[in-house]
Write a protein that holds these residues in place. Structure first.
Motif, PDB file in Angstrom:
ATOM      1  N   LEU A  14       0.896  -1.160   0.059  1.00  0.00           N
ATOM      2  CA  LEU A  14      -0.051   0.048   0.005  1.00  0.00           C
ATOM      3  C   LEU A  14       0.781   1.350   0.055  1.00  0.00           C
ATOM      4  CD1 LEU A  14      -2.733  -1.363   2.466  1.00  0.00           C
ATOM      5  CD2 LEU A  14      -2.443  -1.609   0.108  1.00  0.00           C
ATOM      6  N   SER A  16       2.550   4.449  -2.984  1.00  0.00           N
ATOM      7  CA  SER A  16       1.818   5.658  -3.251  1.00  0.00           C
ATOM      8  C   SER A  16       1.060   5.106  -4.514  1.00  0.00           C
ATOM      9  CB  SER A  16       2.738   6.680  -3.591  1.00  0.00           C
ATOM     10  OG  SER A  16       3.815   6.195  -4.437  1.00  0.00           O
ATOM     11  N   THR A  39      -0.562  -6.094   3.545  1.00  0.00           N
ATOM     12  CA  THR A  39       0.405  -4.774   3.837  1.00  0.00           C
ATOM     13  C   THR A  39       1.579  -5.227   4.958  1.00  0.00           C
ATOM     14  OG1 THR A  39       0.553  -2.405   4.610  1.00  0.00           O
ATOM     15  CG2 THR A  39      -1.229  -3.886   5.382  1.00  0.00           C
ATOM     16  N   GLY A  40       2.709  -4.715   5.094  1.00  0.00           N
ATOM     17  CA  GLY A  40       3.457  -4.954   6.132  1.00  0.00           C
ATOM     18  C   GLY A  40       3.397  -3.868   7.332  1.00  0.00           C
ATOM     19  N   THR A  41       2.310  -2.853   6.948  1.00  0.00           N
ATOM     20  CA  THR A  41       2.367  -1.954   8.002  1.00  0.00           C
ATOM     21  C   THR A  41       0.985  -1.881   8.674  1.00  0.00           C
ATOM     22  OG1 THR A  41       3.462  -0.571   6.308  1.00  0.00           O
ATOM     23  CG2 THR A  41       2.416   0.763   8.173  1.00  0.00           C
ATOM     24  N   LYS A  44      -1.726   0.891   8.297  1.00  0.00           N
ATOM     25  CA  LYS A  44      -2.360   0.935   7.062  1.00  0.00           C
ATOM     26  C   LYS A  44      -3.399  -0.085   6.974  1.00  0.00           C
ATOM     27  CE  LYS A  44       1.505   2.537   4.445  1.00  0.00           C
ATOM     28  NZ  LYS A  44       2.703   1.984   3.229  1.00  0.00           N
ATOM     29  N   TYR A  62       2.404  -9.862   4.854  1.00  0.00           N
ATOM     30  CA  TYR A  62       3.419 -10.603   4.028  1.00  0.00           C
ATOM     31  C   TYR A  62       3.604 -11.842   4.720  1.00  0.00           C
ATOM     32  CZ  TYR A  62       3.917  -6.085   2.121  1.00  0.00           C
ATOM     33  OH  TYR A  62       3.896  -4.495   1.637  1.00  0.00           O
ATOM     34  N   ASN A  83      10.189  -3.630  -6.974  1.00  0.00           N
ATOM     35  CA  ASN A  83      10.458  -4.595  -8.071  1.00  0.00           C
ATOM     36  C   ASN A  83      11.147  -6.126  -7.622  1.00  0.00           C
ATOM     37  OD1 ASN A  83       9.611  -2.240  -9.219  1.00  0.00           O
ATOM     38  ND2 ASN A  83      11.704  -1.860 -10.028  1.00  0.00           N
ATOM     39  N   HIS A  86       8.569  -8.462  -6.621  1.00  0.00           N
ATOM     40  CA  HIS A  86       7.202  -9.039  -7.741  1.00  0.00           C
ATOM     41  C   HIS A  86       7.215 -10.460  -7.904  1.00  0.00           C
ATOM     42  CE1 HIS A  86       6.966  -4.684 -10.087  1.00  0.00           C
ATOM     43  NE2 HIS A  86       6.730  -4.745  -8.725  1.00  0.00           N
ATOM     44  N   GLU A 103       2.961  -5.365 -11.565  1.00  0.00           N
ATOM     45  CA  GLU A 103       3.250  -4.039 -11.694  1.00  0.00           C
ATOM     46  C   GLU A 103       4.599  -4.130 -12.707  1.00  0.00           C
ATOM     47  OE1 GLU A 103       2.910  -1.169 -12.538  1.00  0.00           O
ATOM     48  OE2 GLU A 103       0.728  -1.282 -11.975  1.00  0.00           O
ATOM     49  N   LYS A 104       4.950  -2.941 -13.521  1.00  0.00           N
ATOM     50  CA  LYS A 104       5.912  -2.782 -14.284  1.00  0.00           C
ATOM     51  C   LYS A 104       7.214  -2.393 -13.282  1.00  0.00           C
ATOM     52  CE  LYS A 104       7.262   0.870 -14.478  1.00  0.00           C
ATOM     53  NZ  LYS A 104       7.286   1.980 -13.489  1.00  0.00           N
ATOM     54  N   ARG A 132      -0.884   0.027 -17.659  1.00  0.00           N
ATOM     55  CA  ARG A 132      -2.228   0.922 -18.063  1.00  0.00           C
ATOM     56  C   ARG A 132      -2.555   1.765 -19.363  1.00  0.00           C
ATOM     57  NH1 ARG A 132       0.145   5.859 -17.235  1.00  0.00           N
ATOM     58  NH2 ARG A 132       2.009   5.643 -15.983  1.00  0.00           N
ATOM     59  N   TRP A 172      13.877   3.090  -2.432  1.00  0.00           N
ATOM     60  CA  TRP A 172      13.900   1.816  -3.005  1.00  0.00           C
ATOM     61  C   TRP A 172      14.399   1.832  -4.595  1.00  0.00           C
ATOM     62  CZ3 TRP A 172      11.028  -0.030  -6.797  1.00  0.00           C
ATOM     63  CH2 TRP A 172       9.756   0.530  -7.086  1.00  0.00           C
ATOM     64  N   ARG A 173      13.843   2.836  -5.238  1.00  0.00           N
ATOM     65  CA  ARG A 173      13.849   2.794  -6.645  1.00  0.00           C
ATOM     66  C   ARG A 173      15.485   3.386  -7.120  1.00  0.00           C
ATOM     67  NH1 ARG A 173       8.761   4.736  -6.605  1.00  0.00           N
ATOM     68  NH2 ARG A 173       7.483   3.841  -8.220  1.00  0.00           N
TER      69      ARG A 173
HETATM   70  P1  NDP Z   1       6.200   2.807  -2.844  1.00  0.00           P
HETATM   71  O1  NDP Z   1       7.593   3.026  -2.415  1.00  0.00           O
HETATM   72  O2  NDP Z   1       5.395   4.191  -2.801  1.00  0.00           O
HETATM   73  O3  NDP Z   1       5.217   1.787  -2.127  1.00  0.00           O
HETATM   74  C1  NDP Z   1       5.969   0.513  -2.061  1.00  0.00           C
HETATM   75  C2  NDP Z   1       5.190  -0.212  -0.834  1.00  0.00           C
HETATM   76  O4  NDP Z   1       5.663  -1.674  -0.810  1.00  0.00           O
HETATM   77  C3  NDP Z   1       5.318   0.350   0.580  1.00  0.00           C
HETATM   78  O5  NDP Z   1       4.373   1.533   0.696  1.00  0.00           O
HETATM   79  C4  NDP Z   1       4.959  -0.854   1.362  1.00  0.00           C
HETATM   80  O6  NDP Z   1       3.656  -1.236   1.518  1.00  0.00           O
HETATM   81  C5  NDP Z   1       5.475  -2.138   0.305  1.00  0.00           C
HETATM   82  N1  NDP Z   1       6.815  -2.432   0.789  1.00  0.00           N
HETATM   83  C6  NDP Z   1       7.253  -3.931   1.259  1.00  0.00           C
HETATM   84  N2  NDP Z   1       8.508  -3.841   1.569  1.00  0.00           N
HETATM   85  C7  NDP Z   1       9.259  -2.641   1.029  1.00  0.00           C
HETATM   86  C8  NDP Z   1      10.381  -2.167   1.122  1.00  0.00           C
HETATM   87  N3  NDP Z   1      11.538  -3.087   1.508  1.00  0.00           N
HETATM   88  N4  NDP Z   1      10.647  -1.007   0.720  1.00  0.00           N
HETATM   89  C9  NDP Z   1       9.656  -0.130   0.319  1.00  0.00           C
HETATM   90  N5  NDP Z   1       8.458  -0.587   0.350  1.00  0.00           N
HETATM   91  C10 NDP Z   1       8.187  -1.839   0.730  1.00  0.00           C
HETATM   92  O7  NDP Z   1       5.969   2.436  -4.452  1.00  0.00           O
HETATM   93  P2  NDP Z   1       5.024   2.824  -5.577  1.00  0.00           P
HETATM   94  O8  NDP Z   1       3.694   2.424  -5.011  1.00  0.00           O
HETATM   95  O9  NDP Z   1       5.406   3.729  -6.342  1.00  0.00           O
HETATM   96  O10 NDP Z   1       5.795   1.594  -6.456  1.00  0.00           O
HETATM   97  C11 NDP Z   1       5.052   0.183  -6.065  1.00  0.00           C
HETATM   98  C12 NDP Z   1       5.249  -0.692  -7.568  1.00  0.00           C
HETATM   99  O11 NDP Z   1       4.278  -0.147  -8.701  1.00  0.00           O
HETATM  100  C13 NDP Z   1       6.609  -0.267  -8.271  1.00  0.00           C
HETATM  101  O12 NDP Z   1       6.696  -1.640  -9.065  1.00  0.00           O
HETATM  102  C14 NDP Z   1       6.534   0.557  -9.428  1.00  0.00           C
HETATM  103  O13 NDP Z   1       7.356   0.409 -10.518  1.00  0.00           O
HETATM  104  C15 NDP Z   1       5.073   0.357  -9.711  1.00  0.00           C
HETATM  105  N6  NDP Z   1       4.314   1.545 -10.209  1.00  0.00           N
HETATM  106  C16 NDP Z   1       3.853   1.553 -11.400  1.00  0.00           C
HETATM  107  C17 NDP Z   1       3.014   2.662 -11.951  1.00  0.00           C
HETATM  108  C18 NDP Z   1       2.281   2.709 -13.009  1.00  0.00           C
HETATM  109  O14 NDP Z   1       1.973   3.831 -13.787  1.00  0.00           O
HETATM  110  N7  NDP Z   1       2.068   1.409 -13.760  1.00  0.00           N
HETATM  111  C19 NDP Z   1       3.197   4.212 -11.277  1.00  0.00           C
HETATM  112  C20 NDP Z   1       3.838   3.864 -10.039  1.00  0.00           C
HETATM  113  C21 NDP Z   1       4.429   2.553  -9.647  1.00  0.00           C
HETATM  114  P3  NDP Z   1       3.046  -1.554   2.888  1.00  0.00           P
HETATM  115  O15 NDP Z   1       3.424  -0.478   4.004  1.00  0.00           O
HETATM  116  O16 NDP Z   1       1.759  -1.686   2.575  1.00  0.00           O
HETATM  117  O17 NDP Z   1       3.716  -2.819   3.305  1.00  0.00           O
END
Ligand code: NDP
Length: 335
Positions: A14, A16, A39-41, A44, A62, A83, A86, A103-104, A132, A172-173
């Motif tokens: 969960l 952005s 979710t791991g949070t 949330k 998880y 990524n 995935h 997701e990509k 999308r 992470w990116r």
């Molecule tokens: P975020 O960093 O905003 O969120 C990633 C979520 O993954 C975290 O909030 C967390 O959720 C969970 N998570 C679990 N383990 C980890 C970790 N070790 N580090 C960070 N986060 C972790 O990323 P996005 O939402 O922007 O991107 C997620 C995926 O979606 C990516 O693969 C990205 O490429 C893809 N994406 C695709 C888009 C599109 O247009 N198709 C646009 C944006 C992203 P929680 O707290 O719930 O565990």
């Protein structure tokens, strides 16, 4: 499942994209709805359950995720994690008997893409990519121009997908272990996709160059990459991707004219024009809504899977070839 049923989707991760795009879009979808979360949070889990009236038995973390196999209310698992996670979660979702949206970029490498595809085949579940734009009207118009040769045979595509990253350098990116790469895997896949639907062909070779101007910020991942792709018809494409500047367009030249989209790959509305003076104008709808409804319709009604797993794998093969070309000083790599 019965054809008139709305399919239940569980979002995994969960962050952005789930928070600001997918969950809101799922409030408007016709063929599917937000049924669960992973979710791991813990905070949330509480806030999402309240906001979206989620049933307690549809909330996972998880660790207990695999028990989702016993949940009849979840039909599709949508993996929206960093990524590197995935493949693991797509494969676990398939083993739990759930259809999968990934997701990509699809995964860290081609081998992982193959593992996801074969896990879904083995479990007899459908697999779609979170691409999308394939459900988006401007992009579909481009694909139709190419197919019908409205502007002649395509000879050249230029495609750019880039933004300037200035946030937390530890995100992470920008960490190769979690992302698998930099601008190329994050934004470059859009430029690769534009080159492919802009020509209507898959490339046969690629040569690439890398540029680094802020190495102190991009310590671990690529900042800017350009690549040239060759296609079987003789068409060529030049693509640019970056985490250092903003660019968002595609231009397609045919033997009888041209068409372009700018922007070409953001959440829309996109915008486009053609050499004969047409301004493309389609009503705006959430791309994520259209994408998830199209995938649910593929499951429910057997309509075409617009972005199957094989497409994610194909793009990862091209990504790998681009990195290989850079490692070999810009050498042309056959695909
Ligand atoms: P975020 O960093 O905003 O969120 C990633 C979520 O993954 C975290 O909030 C967390 O959720 C969970 N998570 C679990 N383990 C980890 C970790 N070790 N580090 C960070 N986060 C972790 O990323 P996005 O939402 O922007 O991107 C997620 C995926 O979606 C990516 O693969 C990205 O490429 C893809 N994406 C695709 C888009 C599109 O247009 N198709 C646009 C944006 C992203 P929680 O707290 O719930 O565990």
């Amino acid at each position: 499942c019965t054809p008139d049923k709305k399919l239940g989707i569980a979002l995994v991760g969960l962050g952005s994209y789930s928070t600001y795009q997918l969950a809101p879009a799922l409030q408007d979808t016709k063929n599917c709805y937000l049924a669960g979360i992973v979710t791991g949070t813990p905070s949330k889990a509480i806030s999402w359950a309240k906001k979206y009236s989620l049933a307690e038995h549809c909330i996972y973390n998880y660790e207990n995720f695999d028990t989702i196999k016993d949940n009849k209310d979840i039909d599709i698992v949508y993996v929206v994690l960093p990524n590197a996670m995935h493949a693991d979660f797509c494969i676990r979702a398939a083993k739990a008997g759930k259809h999968v949206i990934c997701e990509k970029p699809m995964a860290m490498n081609v081998a992982e893409c193959e593992q996801i595809i074969s896990a879904c085949k083995k479990a007899n579940v459908k697999l779609g990519m979170g691409y999308r734009l394939h459900s988006e009207p401007y992009t579909q118009q481009v694909q139709e121009f190419v197919k019908k040769k409205t502007y002649g045979d395509v000879t050249f595509v230029s495609a750019e997908a880039a933004y300037r990253s200035t946030g937390n350098p530890d995100q992470w990116r920008l960490n190769r272990e979690l992302s698998g790469g930099g601008a190329l895997v994050n934004m470059g896949v859009y430029a690769i996709q534009s080159a492919i639907y802009g020509t209507g062909e898959n490339p046969i070779s690629v040569a690439a160059q890398e540029f680094s101007t802020r190495p102190e910020y991009f310590k671990d991942t690529d900042e800017t990459i350009t690549a040239q792709l060759n296609f079987p018809s003789g068409a060529i494409a030049n693509i640019t991707t970056s985490h250092n500047f903003s660019a968002n367009s595609m231009y397609v030249a045919g033997t009888n004219g041209w068409f372009k989209l700018q922007p070409a790959n953001n959440y829309g509305p996109l915008s486009g024009s053609t050499s004969d003076g047409k301004i493309l104008d389609f009503p705006h709808e959430s791309q994520q809504k259209l994408q998830m409804d199209d995938f649910a319709s593929h499951i429910l009604h057997g309509s075409t899977n617009l972005a199957p797993g094989e497409m994610g794998k194909r793009d990862m093969i091209i990504v790998s070839a681009i990195y290989e070309s850079i490692a070999k000083g810009g050498k042309t790599i056959r695909l």
